[in-house]
Every structure is written in C-alpha cells, then in structure tokens.
Design a protein around this motif. Structure first.
Motif, PDB file in Angstrom:
ATOM      1  N   ILE A  11       0.928  -1.010  -0.030  1.00 33.79           N
ATOM      2  CA  ILE A  11      -0.181  -0.122  -0.062  1.00 33.79           C
ATOM      3  C   ILE A  11       0.803   1.290   0.069  1.00 33.79           C
ATOM      4  N   LEU A  12       1.905   1.357   0.960  1.00 35.15           N
ATOM      5  CA  LEU A  12       2.845   2.437   0.820  1.00 35.15           C
ATOM      6  C   LEU A  12       3.568   2.635  -0.501  1.00 35.15           C
ATOM      7  N   LEU A  13       3.939   1.436  -1.103  1.00 38.10           N
ATOM      8  CA  LEU A  13       4.618   1.350  -2.234  1.00 38.10           C
ATOM      9  C   LEU A  13       3.603   1.953  -3.429  1.00 38.10           C
ATOM     10  N   VAL A  17       4.203   5.619  -5.482  1.00 38.93           N
ATOM     11  CA  VAL A  17       4.443   5.395  -6.940  1.00 38.93           C
ATOM     12  C   VAL A  17       3.307   6.343  -7.461  1.00 38.93           C
ATOM     13  N   GLY A  18       2.271   6.515  -6.880  1.00 38.97           N
ATOM     14  CA  GLY A  18       1.239   7.474  -7.322  1.00 38.97           C
ATOM     15  C   GLY A  18       1.740   8.927  -7.156  1.00 38.97           C
ATOM     16  N   ILE A  19       2.102   9.189  -6.085  1.00 40.24           N
ATOM     17  CA  ILE A  19       2.824  10.201  -5.773  1.00 40.24           C
ATOM     18  C   ILE A  19       3.787  10.930  -6.745  1.00 40.24           C
ATOM     19  N   ALA A  20       4.648  10.051  -6.791  1.00 44.06           N
ATOM     20  CA  ALA A  20       5.936  10.276  -7.855  1.00 44.06           C
ATOM     21  C   ALA A  20       5.314  10.596  -9.232  1.00 44.06           C
ATOM     22  N   VAL A  26       2.349  16.278 -13.490  1.00 41.07           N
ATOM     23  CA  VAL A  26       1.787  17.296 -13.375  1.00 41.07           C
ATOM     24  C   VAL A  26       3.024  18.602 -13.336  1.00 41.07           C
ATOM     25  N   GLY A  27       4.099  18.213 -12.563  1.00 38.01           N
ATOM     26  CA  GLY A  27       4.987  19.213 -12.129  1.00 38.01           C
ATOM     27  C   GLY A  27       5.956  19.440 -13.272  1.00 38.01           C
ATOM     28  N   ALA A  28       6.458  18.190 -14.255  1.00 34.73           N
ATOM     29  CA  ALA A  28       7.116  18.473 -15.209  1.00 34.73           C
ATOM     30  C   ALA A  28       6.627  19.333 -16.388  1.00 34.73           C
ATOM     31  N   PRO A  29       5.285  19.177 -16.966  1.00 38.87           N
ATOM     32  CA  PRO A  29       4.899  20.087 -17.974  1.00 38.87           C
ATOM     33  C   PRO A  29       4.947  21.786 -17.363  1.00 38.87           C
TER      34      PRO A  29
END
Length: 125
Positions: A11-13, A17-20, A26-29
């Motif tokens: 679950i933590l993994l 992965v979802g946050i990454a 979202v952040g890269a563009p």
C-alpha cells in the motif's frame, strides 16, 4: 510486529508510486512551460473569451443568464454521453430491461431539449 508492517508495504509502495507519477505528469509540464514558454500578455490574450464579460471587474455586476443556461444544457448532454458509454458496454448483461431504461432516459432528455428549444434557451441574439 514486523509482520504487520510488511503487510502495509504494498500500500505504501502504491501511494509512493502514485505521488511520484503525479509529480512527474503535473509538475514536469508546468516546469517545462515555465522554462521554455513565453509570457507576453497583450490585449488579445487578456480579452474575454467565452463568457462575454470582463474577467476582472466588479463581482456584483450583472451579466446575461443565458450563459448559465448554455452551461447547464452542456452539462446535461455531457452526462448523457457519460451514461451512454457504460450502458453500451454492459447492454448484453442488462438485456431488454437495460435497453428500455436507457430509452426512457433518452426520451426524458429529448423532452428537455425540446422544451429548452421551445422557450428559446438555445437562441442567441
């Protein structure tokens, strides 16, 4: 206790992965457009686009209610399309009952469209 903690590892993994991925997609563009893009606001870019009234003005100003009518009609028929896709995929499971339920739904929407057309909600002067 370590056995219980190891059960939460997938679950933590998954959350990590979802946050990454969200930060990457979202952040890269945003970062790339800020570095590469040009920010040259002019009168054409800052003009009213669809609403027809200035975006930054007195919040108590009046504007035409037809914008709301068009938005509501768009949402209604957008939801119709959103309901049609899963219905079409699951039609072989629902059978005739599913078919007639969707036909009733479409008939109600058609009646609403005819009513909106009749009262002039779709006319733009």
């Amino acid at each position: 206790m370590p056995e219980v903690a190891s059960q939460y590892l997938p679950i933590l993994l998954f959350i990590g992965v979802g946050i990454a991925f969200s930060l990457i997609f979202v952040g890269a563009p945003v970062l790339v457009s800020g570095l590469v893009g040009t920010a040259k606001p002019d009168a054409a870019k800052l003009a009213e686009y669809e609403s027809g009234f200035p975006a930054f003005s007195d919040s108590r100003g009046q504007f035409d209610v037809r914008f709301y009518l068009v938005a509501i009609l768009f949402i209604v028929f957008d939801l119709e399309a959103a309901f049609l896709f899963p219905w079409a995929i699951s039609l072989h499971w629902t059978g005739q009952a599913g078919w007639w339920a969707m036909m009733e739904f479409l008939a109600e929407l058609a009646i609403g469209l005819v009513y909106a057309w009749k009262i002039g909600a779709l006319d733009w002067e």
